[in-house]
Scaffold this motif. Structure first.
Motif, PDB file in Angstrom:
ATOM      1  N   ASP A  58     -21.502   4.398  42.173  1.00  0.00           N
ATOM      2  CA  ASP A  58     -20.842   3.217  42.714  1.00  0.00           C
ATOM      3  C   ASP A  58     -21.855   2.277  43.359  1.00  0.00           C
ATOM      4  N   TYR A  59     -22.894   2.871  43.951  1.00  0.00           N
ATOM      5  CA  TYR A  59     -23.890   2.085  44.667  1.00  0.00           C
ATOM      6  C   TYR A  59     -25.293   2.601  44.364  1.00  0.00           C
ATOM      7  N   VAL A  60     -26.199   1.672  44.170  1.00  0.00           N
ATOM      8  CA  VAL A  60     -27.624   1.984  44.101  1.00  0.00           C
ATOM      9  C   VAL A  60     -28.294   1.013  45.066  1.00  0.00           C
ATOM     10  N   PHE A  61     -29.028   1.553  46.021  1.00  0.00           N
ATOM     11  CA  PHE A  61     -29.579   0.675  47.050  1.00  0.00           C
ATOM     12  C   PHE A  61     -30.861   1.248  47.638  1.00  0.00           C
ATOM     13  N   VAL A  62     -31.640   0.364  48.223  1.00  0.00           N
ATOM     14  CA  VAL A  62     -32.827   0.773  48.978  1.00  0.00           C
ATOM     15  C   VAL A  62     -32.422   0.870  50.441  1.00  0.00           C
ATOM     16  N   GLY A  63     -32.714   2.007  51.047  1.00  0.00           N
ATOM     17  CA  GLY A  63     -32.332   2.205  52.436  1.00  0.00           C
ATOM     18  C   GLY A  63     -33.445   2.818  53.264  1.00  0.00           C
ATOM     19  N   TYR A  64     -33.441   2.478  54.528  1.00  0.00           N
ATOM     20  CA  TYR A  64     -34.390   3.045  55.492  1.00  0.00           C
ATOM     21  C   TYR A  64     -33.647   4.075  56.332  1.00  0.00           C
ATOM     22  N   VAL A  65     -34.190   5.277  56.397  1.00  0.00           N
ATOM     23  CA  VAL A  65     -33.538   6.363  57.138  1.00  0.00           C
ATOM     24  C   VAL A  65     -33.928   6.276  58.613  1.00  0.00           C
ATOM     25  N   ASN A  66     -32.974   5.899  59.429  1.00  0.00           N
ATOM     26  CA  ASN A  66     -33.238   5.794  60.863  1.00  0.00           C
ATOM     27  C   ASN A  66     -33.249   7.153  61.548  1.00  0.00           C
ATOM     28  N   THR A  94     -25.474  16.934  55.106  1.00  0.00           N
ATOM     29  CA  THR A  94     -26.292  16.350  56.161  1.00  0.00           C
ATOM     30  C   THR A  94     -25.942  14.878  56.333  1.00  0.00           C
ATOM     31  N   VAL A  95     -25.722  14.471  57.578  1.00  0.00           N
ATOM     32  CA  VAL A  95     -25.316  13.098  57.874  1.00  0.00           C
ATOM     33  C   VAL A  95     -26.516  12.307  58.405  1.00  0.00           C
ATOM     34  N   TYR A  96     -26.744  11.141  57.819  1.00  0.00           N
ATOM     35  CA  TYR A  96     -27.840  10.267  58.221  1.00  0.00           C
ATOM     36  C   TYR A  96     -27.305   8.889  58.607  1.00  0.00           C
ATOM     37  N   GLU A  97     -28.060   8.210  59.468  1.00  0.00           N
ATOM     38  CA  GLU A  97     -27.830   6.794  59.727  1.00  0.00           C
ATOM     39  C   GLU A  97     -28.901   6.025  58.956  1.00  0.00           C
ATOM     40  N   VAL A  98     -28.459   5.166  58.058  1.00  0.00           N
ATOM     41  CA  VAL A  98     -29.363   4.466  57.137  1.00  0.00           C
ATOM     42  C   VAL A  98     -29.128   2.963  57.219  1.00  0.00           C
ATOM     43  N   THR A  99     -30.197   2.201  57.128  1.00  0.00           N
ATOM     44  CA  THR A  99     -30.092   0.749  57.039  1.00  0.00           C
ATOM     45  C   THR A  99     -30.340   0.318  55.610  1.00  0.00           C
ATOM     46  N   VAL A 100     -29.366  -0.337  55.009  1.00  0.00           N
ATOM     47  CA  VAL A 100     -29.524  -0.847  53.636  1.00  0.00           C
ATOM     48  C   VAL A 100     -30.353  -2.124  53.687  1.00  0.00           C
ATOM     49  N   VAL A 101     -31.458  -2.139  52.973  1.00  0.00           N
ATOM     50  CA  VAL A 101     -32.325  -3.328  52.968  1.00  0.00           C
ATOM     51  C   VAL A 101     -32.253  -4.080  51.645  1.00  0.00           C
ATOM     52  N   ILE A 109     -23.144  -3.342  53.269  1.00  0.00           N
ATOM     53  CA  ILE A 109     -23.618  -4.087  54.432  1.00  0.00           C
ATOM     54  C   ILE A 109     -25.127  -3.881  54.594  1.00  0.00           C
ATOM     55  N   GLN A 110     -25.841  -4.967  54.808  1.00  0.00           N
ATOM     56  CA  GLN A 110     -27.287  -4.883  54.980  1.00  0.00           C
ATOM     57  C   GLN A 110     -27.690  -5.125  56.433  1.00  0.00           C
ATOM     58  N   ASN A 111     -28.868  -4.576  56.750  1.00  0.00           N
ATOM     59  CA  ASN A 111     -29.517  -4.828  58.034  1.00  0.00           C
ATOM     60  C   ASN A 111     -28.714  -4.336  59.238  1.00  0.00           C
ATOM     61  N   GLN A 112     -27.913  -3.307  59.043  1.00  0.00           N
ATOM     62  CA  GLN A 112     -27.308  -2.593  60.159  1.00  0.00           C
ATOM     63  C   GLN A 112     -27.081  -1.148  59.718  1.00  0.00           C
ATOM     64  N   GLU A 113     -27.053  -0.252  60.662  1.00  0.00           N
ATOM     65  CA  GLU A 113     -26.961   1.172  60.333  1.00  0.00           C
ATOM     66  C   GLU A 113     -25.577   1.536  59.818  1.00  0.00           C
ATOM     67  N   GLU A 140     -36.579  11.198  58.043  1.00  0.00           N
ATOM     68  CA  GLU A 140     -36.453  10.059  58.932  1.00  0.00           C
ATOM     69  C   GLU A 140     -37.665   9.130  58.817  1.00  0.00           C
ATOM     70  N   GLU A 141     -37.409   7.843  59.044  1.00  0.00           N
ATOM     71  CA  GLU A 141     -38.435   6.804  59.078  1.00  0.00           C
ATOM     72  C   GLU A 141     -39.134   6.629  57.727  1.00  0.00           C
ATOM     73  N   LYS A 142     -38.386   6.819  56.651  1.00  0.00           N
ATOM     74  CA  LYS A 142     -38.896   6.583  55.300  1.00  0.00           C
ATOM     75  C   LYS A 142     -37.868   5.783  54.497  1.00  0.00           C
ATOM     76  N   TYR A 143     -38.372   5.082  53.481  1.00  0.00           N
ATOM     77  CA  TYR A 143     -37.520   4.306  52.594  1.00  0.00           C
ATOM     78  C   TYR A 143     -37.226   5.115  51.330  1.00  0.00           C
ATOM     79  N   TYR A 144     -35.993   4.973  50.833  1.00  0.00           N
ATOM     80  CA  TYR A 144     -35.585   5.662  49.612  1.00  0.00           C
ATOM     81  C   TYR A 144     -34.732   4.739  48.750  1.00  0.00           C
ATOM     82  N   ILE A 145     -34.748   4.997  47.450  1.00  0.00           N
ATOM     83  CA  ILE A 145     -33.716   4.462  46.567  1.00  0.00           C
ATOM     84  C   ILE A 145     -32.594   5.487  46.563  1.00  0.00           C
ATOM     85  N   PHE A 146     -31.426   5.081  47.015  1.00  0.00           N
ATOM     86  CA  PHE A 146     -30.270   5.974  47.085  1.00  0.00           C
ATOM     87  C   PHE A 146     -29.280   5.670  45.965  1.00  0.00           C
ATOM     88  N   VAL A 147     -28.696   6.718  45.427  1.00  0.00           N
ATOM     89  CA  VAL A 147     -27.611   6.602  44.451  1.00  0.00           C
ATOM     90  C   VAL A 147     -26.369   7.180  45.120  1.00  0.00           C
TER      91      VAL A 147
END
Length: 216
Positions: A58-66, A94-101, A109-113, A140-147
């Motif tokens: 449904d979604y493919v995005f670049v995200g930063y793992v906070n 496992t639950v993460y807070e991620v910022t979609v960039v 939603i971009q630029n918020q966790e 944490e503190e790394k960027y990923y391409i998420f599916v």
């Protein structure tokens, strides 16, 4: 065949297919190290076919793992123990807070966790980490391409091999100017490859839901 019997059979099959990763260790945020136990999964699409993955998602995005916030446990099953007692085991998520960039497919939603749920993690007995073969837990503190896959409750699930691919050459401070981050995003080879895969995606018809974290 009722649902309880089916779940027990699935659990037994998972145990049979499990492969112990004796040499692999997972370094947890609390400083503990856990052995990784891997198991084979049966997937609807080939997790190594990026066009098929893009079409199924449904979604493919670049995200930063906070941050990693917690591990939750689902699908509990009671099993017999060696001393003729019973024990309950459940699947870790496992639950993460991620910022979609950057959105590549979909419009989150971009630029918020926002929270995402990753299938896999530390088991309920805290003895090991359970993961599919060829899968990794985001750090944490790394960027990923998420599916990602929208769930019926509006959450986003990340599951299986290649569902989070680290951008190893993307070393940008998340507090940097948006223009700098966007320029880096547009030049990254891994992102460009995924964008082409989304453009040439192999569509797959299935029941779909909408995430509550989509941009309005």
């Amino acid at each position: 065949m009722n649902k309880k019997v089916i779940r027990i059979l699935v659990l037994m099959l998972s145990i049979i297919l499990m492969v112990s990763g004796c040499s692999e260790k997972y370094d947890a945020k609390d400083g503990n190290r856990y052995p990784i136990k891997r198991f084979k999964g049966s997937f609807t699409v080939d997790p190594n076919n990026v066009k098929a993955i893009a079409g199924f998602a449904d979604y493919v995005f670049v995200g930063y793992v906070n941050r990693l916030t917690k591990t939750i446990y689902r699908n509990p099953v009671n099993i017999e123990t060696k001393d003729d007692g019973t024990s309950t085991i459940a699947d870790p998520y496992t639950v993460y807070e991620v910022t979609v960039v950057k959105n590549i497919k979909g419009n989150l939603i971009q630029n918020q966790e926002i929270p995402i749920l990753k299938e896999g993690g530390i088991t309920q007995d805290k003895k090991e980490v359970q993961l599919y073969e060829d899968d990794i837990l985001p750090l944490e503190e790394k960027y990923y391409i998420f599916v990602g896959y929208a769930q019926s409750d509006g959450s986003i699930l990340i599951s299986g091999p290649n569902s989070n691919v680290e951008l190893k050459d993307f070393a940008v401070d998340p507090s940097a100017k948006k223009s700098l981050i966007n320029n880096k995003l547009s030049d990254d080879g891994q992102i460009l490859k995924m964008q082409k895969a989304v453009e040439a995606q192999i569509p797959r018809d299935r029941k779909r839901f909408k995430s509550k974290y989509e941009s309005k």
